[in-house]
Scaffold this motif. Structure first.
Motif, short mmCIF file in Angstrom:
data_model
loop_
_atom_site.label_atom_id
_atom_site.label_comp_id
_atom_site.label_asym_id
_atom_site.label_seq_id
_atom_site.Cartn_x
_atom_site.Cartn_y
_atom_site.Cartn_z
N GLY A 66 1.48 0.04 8.00
CA GLY A 66 1.36 0.99 9.10
C GLY A 66 2.67 1.49 9.67
N ALA A 67 3.79 0.84 9.30
CA ALA A 67 5.06 1.27 9.89
C ALA A 67 5.39 2.71 9.49
CB ALA A 67 6.18 0.33 9.48
N ILE A 68 5.23 3.00 8.21
CA ILE A 68 5.59 4.34 7.73
C ILE A 68 4.63 5.38 8.33
CG2 ILE A 68 5.84 5.84 5.70
CD1 ILE A 68 6.79 3.36 4.15
N ALA A 69 3.34 5.08 8.28
CA ALA A 69 2.34 6.02 8.80
C ALA A 69 2.59 6.31 10.28
CB ALA A 69 0.94 5.45 8.60
N VAL A 149 4.00 -10.04 8.94
CA VAL A 149 4.95 -9.74 7.86
C VAL A 149 4.79 -8.29 7.42
CG1 VAL A 149 5.71 -10.46 5.55
CG2 VAL A 149 4.63 -12.13 7.07
N ASN A 150 5.90 -7.66 7.10
CA ASN A 150 5.84 -6.34 6.47
C ASN A 150 7.02 -6.25 5.53
OD1 ASN A 150 5.10 -3.73 5.75
ND2 ASN A 150 5.44 -2.83 7.78
N GLU A 151 6.99 -5.27 4.66
CA GLU A 151 8.14 -5.05 3.80
C GLU A 151 9.25 -4.43 4.65
OE1 GLU A 151 7.38 -2.91 0.19
OE2 GLU A 151 9.29 -3.59 -0.65
N ASN A 152 10.48 -4.83 4.37
CA ASN A 152 11.61 -4.27 5.12
C ASN A 152 11.94 -2.89 4.54
OD1 ASN A 152 13.71 -3.92 6.82
ND2 ASN A 152 14.78 -5.80 6.29
N ASP A 153 11.03 -1.95 4.81
CA ASP A 153 11.11 -0.64 4.16
C ASP A 153 12.34 0.16 4.55
OD1 ASP A 153 8.67 -0.50 2.62
OD2 ASP A 153 7.62 -0.49 4.54
N SER A 154 12.95 -0.16 5.68
CA SER A 154 14.08 0.69 6.09
C SER A 154 15.35 0.35 5.34
CB SER A 154 14.30 0.59 7.61
OG SER A 154 14.35 -0.75 7.98
N ASP A 164 3.80 -1.45 -1.98
CA ASP A 164 2.47 -1.58 -1.38
C ASP A 164 2.34 -2.99 -0.82
OD1 ASP A 164 0.78 -3.44 -3.25
OD2 ASP A 164 2.03 -2.20 -4.53
N ASN A 165 1.64 -3.10 0.28
CA ASN A 165 1.52 -4.40 0.93
C ASN A 165 0.44 -5.29 0.31
OD1 ASN A 165 3.61 -3.83 2.58
ND2 ASN A 165 2.46 -3.89 4.50
N ASP A 166 -0.32 -4.75 -0.64
CA ASP A 166 -1.31 -5.60 -1.31
C ASP A 166 -0.58 -6.69 -2.09
OD1 ASP A 166 -3.46 -4.00 -0.43
OD2 ASP A 166 -3.09 -2.57 -2.04
N MET A 226 -2.81 7.47 3.33
CA MET A 226 -1.86 6.96 4.33
C MET A 226 -1.01 5.84 3.76
SD MET A 226 -2.98 6.61 8.16
CE MET A 226 -3.87 7.80 9.07
N GLY A 227 -1.65 4.87 3.15
CA GLY A 227 -0.91 3.76 2.57
C GLY A 227 -0.56 4.09 1.14
N SER A 228 0.02 3.11 0.45
CA SER A 228 0.31 3.39 -0.94
C SER A 228 -0.55 2.56 -1.87
CB SER A 228 1.79 3.19 -1.23
OG SER A 228 2.18 1.94 -0.75
N GLY A 229 -1.33 1.64 -1.32
CA GLY A 229 -2.11 0.78 -2.19
C GLY A 229 -3.45 1.39 -2.54
N1 GLU Z 1 5.05 -1.29 4.16
C1 GLU Z 1 4.41 -0.04 4.37
C2 GLU Z 1 4.31 0.29 5.84
O1 GLU Z 1 4.45 -0.55 6.68
C3 GLU Z 1 3.01 0.01 3.82
C4 GLU Z 1 2.88 -0.21 2.37
C5 GLU Z 1 1.44 0.06 1.94
O2 GLU Z 1 0.98 1.18 2.11
O3 GLU Z 1 0.78 -0.87 1.43
O4 GLU Z 1 4.07 1.39 6.21
#
Ligand code: GLU
Length: 382
Positions: A66-69, A149-154, A164-166, A226-229
């Motif tokens: 959700g961070a990117i969205a 937890v989230n990916e450190n996308d920045s 993708d967070n899956d 919205m997401g990538s998964g």
């Molecule tokens: N890490 C991405 C985010 O927070 C989401 C990745 C995904 O869509 O699974 O926006």
């Protein structure tokens, strides 16, 4: 047959007594509404589910997208912030801070302390960092905190992203030695065909083995955009989780209190972990690059046989040059390899503390990062 059926029914809902540690992944489309606001009301119902499970003794780790969205809508970036890597990174940085605030305050409403962990693919692929992430998660669990937890996308560049967070959720499940992972999604499971396009598509409730037939049911991208998964990354996540000994479920997050809805008989697909314990350690036993050999005395050999960790005191000698997190073989005095594991100290430090009691480590090394040489959770008997 009867046993399998009972097991399948028992697993449904991933109930607290059966599933001690659970990773819950929430997709972007569930967290952020089309106008760019966090779906706080829905989230509050999920947090109520989480609080209920925690009260019943289940340990919870959240993997939140959700961070990117969220950031993209706040910054008014085109293509949901996914038009370029720079856009995605700026959106992630902007969205993440709002997302963590939201989780922290909603969990706090229920008296739950949240902790944030942002990780990159590298953090979980590199052996030393994998051990660190694993130890941090373990400590947070002991402290009764819910990691978000989230990916450190920045900072992650395209080549070193999960994307993708899956799959991230499955890897976190592996690092945290979770019993199960649940992916809350805008679809309620795995279908034999795309349910939006094919009316005869059927939901598969239980998947024992991810074979070519199952893999072919994946349709690629994210339905919400919205997401990538999409289903492909979910099946990939299921492969990782079940390979690491954790069950994985895909359920719908399009209802309020989605976890209790599922537990009360809602639909979903469960990918069943094979032989849990063995599978979890299988990846370790199968590792090819072994950097060191640790010979242990008869007392340690017995202790390992009973499922204990390897303490420095039981080590007779150390061979090889290795770093913390490398794979080492553990041998008996007569040269039989009995176990393989990830070592907690580099070769120099391991040689220094071999044969010494855990209490003496601090004096010998000036610090004592870990009391064991190889933790039982990172060791496979061979
Ligand atoms: N890490 C991405 C985010 O927070 C989401 C990745 C995904 O869509 O699974 O926006």
């Amino acid at each position: 047959m009867v046993a399998a059926l009972t097991d399948s029914l028992a697993l449904s809902g991933f109930p607290p007594p059966l599933i001690r540690r659970l990773v819950i992944k929430i997709g972007s489309a569930l967290l952020v509404d089309p106008s760019g606001a966090v779906r706080v009301d829905w989230l509050r119902t999920l947090v109520a589910d989480i609080a209920e499970r925690k009260a019943a003794g289940q340990q919870i780790i959240i993997v939140s997208s959700g961070a990117i969205a969220l950031g993209a809508r706040r910054l008014k970036l085109p293509k949901g912030g996914r038009g370029s890597l720079e856009d995605a990174q700026a959106a992630a940085a902007t969205g993440q801070i709002a997302l963590s605030q939201c989780w922290a305050s909603l969990l706090d409403e229920r008296g739950i302390t949240a902790a944030q962990m942002l990780v990159t693919l590298d953090d979980l692929e590199n052996r030393r960092r994998y051990l660190n992430a694993s130890a941090t998660l373990e400590r947070l669990m002991q402290l009764d905190v819910v990691p978000v937890v989230n990916e450190n996308d920045s900072v992650a560049t395209a080549e070193i992203r999960f994307g993708d967070n899956d799959r991230l959720a499955a890897r976190i499940g592996q690092a945290a030695r979770a019993d199960a992972v649940v992916l809350l999604s805008d679809v309620d499971g795995l279908y034999t065909a795309n349910p939006h396009a094919d009316a005869s598509a059927m939901l598969i409730e239980r998947i024992e083995k991810i074979d070519a037939r199952i893999a072919a049911m994946a349709d690629g991208g994210s339905a919400s955009g919205m997401g990538s998964g999409g289903m492909t990354s979910k099946i990939e996540a299921a492969r990782i989780a079940t390979g690491a000994g954790a069950h994985l479920a895909i359920i719908s997050g399009k209802v309020d209190a989605p976890l209790s809805h599922w537990a009360k008989g809602g639909t979903g697909s469960i990918f069943v972990a094979a032989a849990t314990k063995r599978a979890r350690k299988g990846w370790l036993a199968g590792r090819l690059t072994v950097r060191g050999r640790i010979t242990v005395d008869a007392g340690a050999e017995r202790a390992l046989g009973k499922g204990n960790s390897l303490l420095p005191a039981g080590v007779a000698h150390v061979e090889g040059i290795f770093a913390r997190g490398d794979v080492v073989d553990i041998l008996t005095l007569d040269g039989r390899v009995i176990a393989r594991g990830l070592i907690e100290y580099d070769s120099e430090a391991a040689a220094k503390i071999a044969g010494r009691r855990s209490e003496d480590i601090a004096a010998l090394l000036g610090e004592m990062p870990r009391s064991v040489l190889v933790h039982r959770d990172h060791m496979a008997m061979v």
